[in-house]
Scaffold this active site. Structure first.
Site, PDB file in Angstrom:
ATOM      1  N   HIS A 190     -35.598 -80.624 -13.855  1.00 25.94           N
ATOM      2  CA  HIS A 190     -35.156 -81.360 -12.614  1.00 25.94           C
ATOM      3  C   HIS A 190     -35.860 -82.638 -12.328  1.00 25.94           C
ATOM      4  CE1 HIS A 190     -33.968 -80.704  -8.295  1.00 25.94           C
ATOM      5  NE2 HIS A 190     -34.812 -81.828  -8.154  1.00 25.94           N
ATOM      6  N   GLU A 191     -37.247 -82.582 -12.384  1.00 30.10           N
ATOM      7  CA  GLU A 191     -37.955 -83.748 -12.081  1.00 30.10           C
ATOM      8  C   GLU A 191     -37.734 -85.001 -13.273  1.00 30.10           C
ATOM      9  OE1 GLU A 191     -39.051 -84.490  -9.491  1.00 30.10           O
ATOM     10  OE2 GLU A 191     -39.258 -82.408  -8.488  1.00 30.10           O
TER      11      GLU A 191
END
Length: 596
Positions: free
Chosen positions: A387-388
């Site tokens: 995600h990041e």
């Protein structure tokens, strides 16, 4: 890594390299002093912004000041997040925040002064070749002008600003400080005080009596405060309508969408397309009922685990390799930068004493992005990494392909790249999995993301739309009105397979997002857009990848909806949401197949 280390003990290869932003404190101090000097220059433009050259010069200065004050702010706060108890960087963080406020104040005259020009002058500036680079900025100012008031009115609006935060502040105090919940028996029969944090843990309990007791205790407590909370929510709606009318918007909803230049059709289309897809959610409820082996499925069963917790131990190095493998469909250029990011000091990996909790991607233009993690060796942390890194790659590609002024993407677009990475990771894990238990665990994890991020957030968005429309039509909003609207939506969304317990009618009273009105729909559109992208990439290959990478490189160089449209995701049409629903349908089918 059971022992939490002190920051000084963290090995270099586990830390981000903030030296890439500022070599040392002396370099930071030098740039700080330069910004202070530049701020003095800004004042010299005041009262002179009536010609193209002066406006071009002030925009260039604005970019220079903003870029440097952002760099100072990001560095100071990332240093502070490494160890929040460390006084040197606590002080540096405060110093950078003060500078940001000073910067905002020093540049605040630019927009009002340009907007005070006549429509003829503004239109001439938009088309002036001297200002061709700033055409989008000026067009945006002209778009905003219709909603900017006279100087005296704007001054009054600024003073009302403090009052306008009252509903949210009062709710927050009541909800976080004054609300006291009763004790509930946990799985071991011990009396434990119910809190916001523990509520979800109780709902995830395998013991149904524990779930039911926590659910009832939660909503009984809110029901006792229903008149007060209905008053704060109603006041928030009234405030939104006041601002919409004062600033000449057709409605509070359209006012909230105006900043991102999103058409109302995007909002209503989301709700309509989800309505059309409700039979899928009802089918998932039926499956949930069967897997939980209950005669009736209740609202307090929605978070109960469907399968035994499948313990997946995944080290950071394994997570890194799996994420890289799962993102192969995005092509060699993307993977090359991603691989470099893992070895070149972008990421701060593990927890240490005093480190900020959670995870984020951040950075400043001109230097690679940074990612803060608190990695644990589990599935959730692997998804957090994917995600990041989605955010980080979006920022990297925007920054390297756009000038500073147009590099920053909007919140409307922000969650697309991060969620797409999660979708590709999930697809990869499901295809690779041979263990039925593991596969079932992954499928339920993903299906619940659809339920909570797309269906639930759309239901919230519909609730907000309905209560504002009612107030705009001059009708009252009593606690009973809020509860009836909310209860009826739950009936509609969850369907006949679910016993919609009466207590749920009070849930509107505990949702803090309702005080940040018309925001939650972005969770559902972002998730849908990302799922649509992932489906196109997996189905079409290279043409879809090229469109997607074009999206990542666009930053904020056009309005969000146009950037997505160019990349093949038109959020004003039902198509992307339908594509996301196809993915949800396939998850349900796979779960049904595995549990025959």
């Amino acid at each position: 890594m059971n022992q939490v280390m002190k920051r000084s003990e963290v090995p270099a290869e586990h830390r981000w390299r903030l030296e890439d932003l500022f070599a040392d404190q002396a370099a930071w101090d030098k740039e700080y002093n330069e910004v202070k000097e530049l701020l003095k220059k800004a004042a010299g433009f005041q009262g002179k912004l009536d010609n193209a050259q002066a406006i071009k010069d002030v925009f260039a200065l604005e970019d220079e000041i903003s870029l440097h004050s952002e760099r100072l702010y990001v560095y100071a706060n990332m240093r502070h997040h490494e160890d929040t108890a460390e006084p040197t960087y606590m002080a540096l963080s405060e110093k950078s925040k003060k500078l940001s406020v000073e910067t905002g104040e020093a540049l605040s005259f630019i927009t009002p002064e340009i907007l005070s020009l006549s429509d003829e002058q503004l239109n001439a500036l938009v088309n002036d070749p001297v200002l061709s680079f700033y055409k989008l900025t000026l067009e945006e100012m002209v778009r905003q002008k219709a909603h900017v008031l006279s100087k005296a009115e704007e001054s009054l609006m600024a003073q009302v600003g403090n009052i306008s935060t009252a509903p949210g502040t009062i709710f927050s105090m009541l909800n976080n400080a004054d609300m006291k919940f009763p004790k509930v028996k946990n799985e071991n029969g011990e009396e434990v005080e119910l809190t916001h944090g523990r509520y979800i843990q109780f709902l995830e309990s395998k013991n149904r009596e524990v779930r039911a007791a926590a659910f009832k205790a939660m909503y009984d407590t809110y029901a006792k405060q229903k008149n007060t909370i209905a008053s704060t929510l109603s006041a928030n709606v009234t405030k939104n309508i006041f601002y919409a009318r004062a600033r000449k918007y057709p409605s509070a909803l359209e006012m909230s969408l105006f900043g991102d230049n999103i058409d109302k059709a995007v909002y209503t289309n989301l709700i309509d397309t989800i309505h059309e897809s409700l039979p899928l959610l009802h089918r998932y409820m039926k499956l949930r009922k069967r897997l939980l082996k209950v005669d009736e499925l209740h609202m307090y069963d929605l978070f109960a685990p469907l399968v035994e917790e499948f313990d997946m131990k995944i080290t950071y190095d394994e997570a890194k390799e799996t994420v890289k493998d799962s993102l192969q469909p995005l092509g060699s250029d993307y993977l090359k930068v991603l691989s470099e990011s893992f070895s070149q000091g972008w990421i701060d990996i593990y927890e240490n004493e005093g480190k900020r909790s959670g995870a984020y991607s951040w950075g400043a233009y001109g230097t690679h992005p940074y990612v803060l993690l608190n990695h644990k060796d589990n599935l959730n942390s692997m998804f957090t990494l994917a995600h990041e890194m989605g955010h980080a790659m979006h920022s990297y590609l925007s920054d390297t392909n756009q000038e500073y002024r147009f590099a920053q993407y909007t919140i409307f677009l922000a969650e697309v790249a991060s969620t797409l990475n999660e979708a590709l990771l999930m697809d990869y894990l499901l295809k690779k999995s041979t263990d039925p238990k593991e596969k079932m665990y992954l499928l339920t994890y993903y299906a619940d993301q659809f339920r909570t991020t797309v269906f639930r957030q759309t239901m919230f968005a519909e609730f907000e739309k309905l209560v504002h429309e009612r107030a705009e039509a001059g009708e009252a909003l009593t606690p009973q009105d809020f509860s009836k609207i909310y209860y009826d939506l739950n009936l509609k969304y969850h369907g006949s397979e679910m016993v919609v317990d009466k207590d749920i009618e009070m849930e509107w009273a505990r949702i803090p997002h309702f005080y940040n009105s018309f925001y939650v729909y972005k969770y559902a559109t972002g998730f849908s857009a990302a799922t649509s992208f992932s489906k196109q990439i997996l189905d079409e290959g290279q043409p879809a990848v090229d469109r997607y990478l074009g999206f990542l490189k666009s930053g904020g160089s056009d309005f969000s909806i146009n950037i997505l449209k160019k990349a093949g995701v038109d959020m004003s049409s039902p198509e992307p949401i339908r594509q996301a629903m196809d993915v949800f349908k396939s998850l349900i089918e796979q779960m049904e197949e595995l549990t025959k």
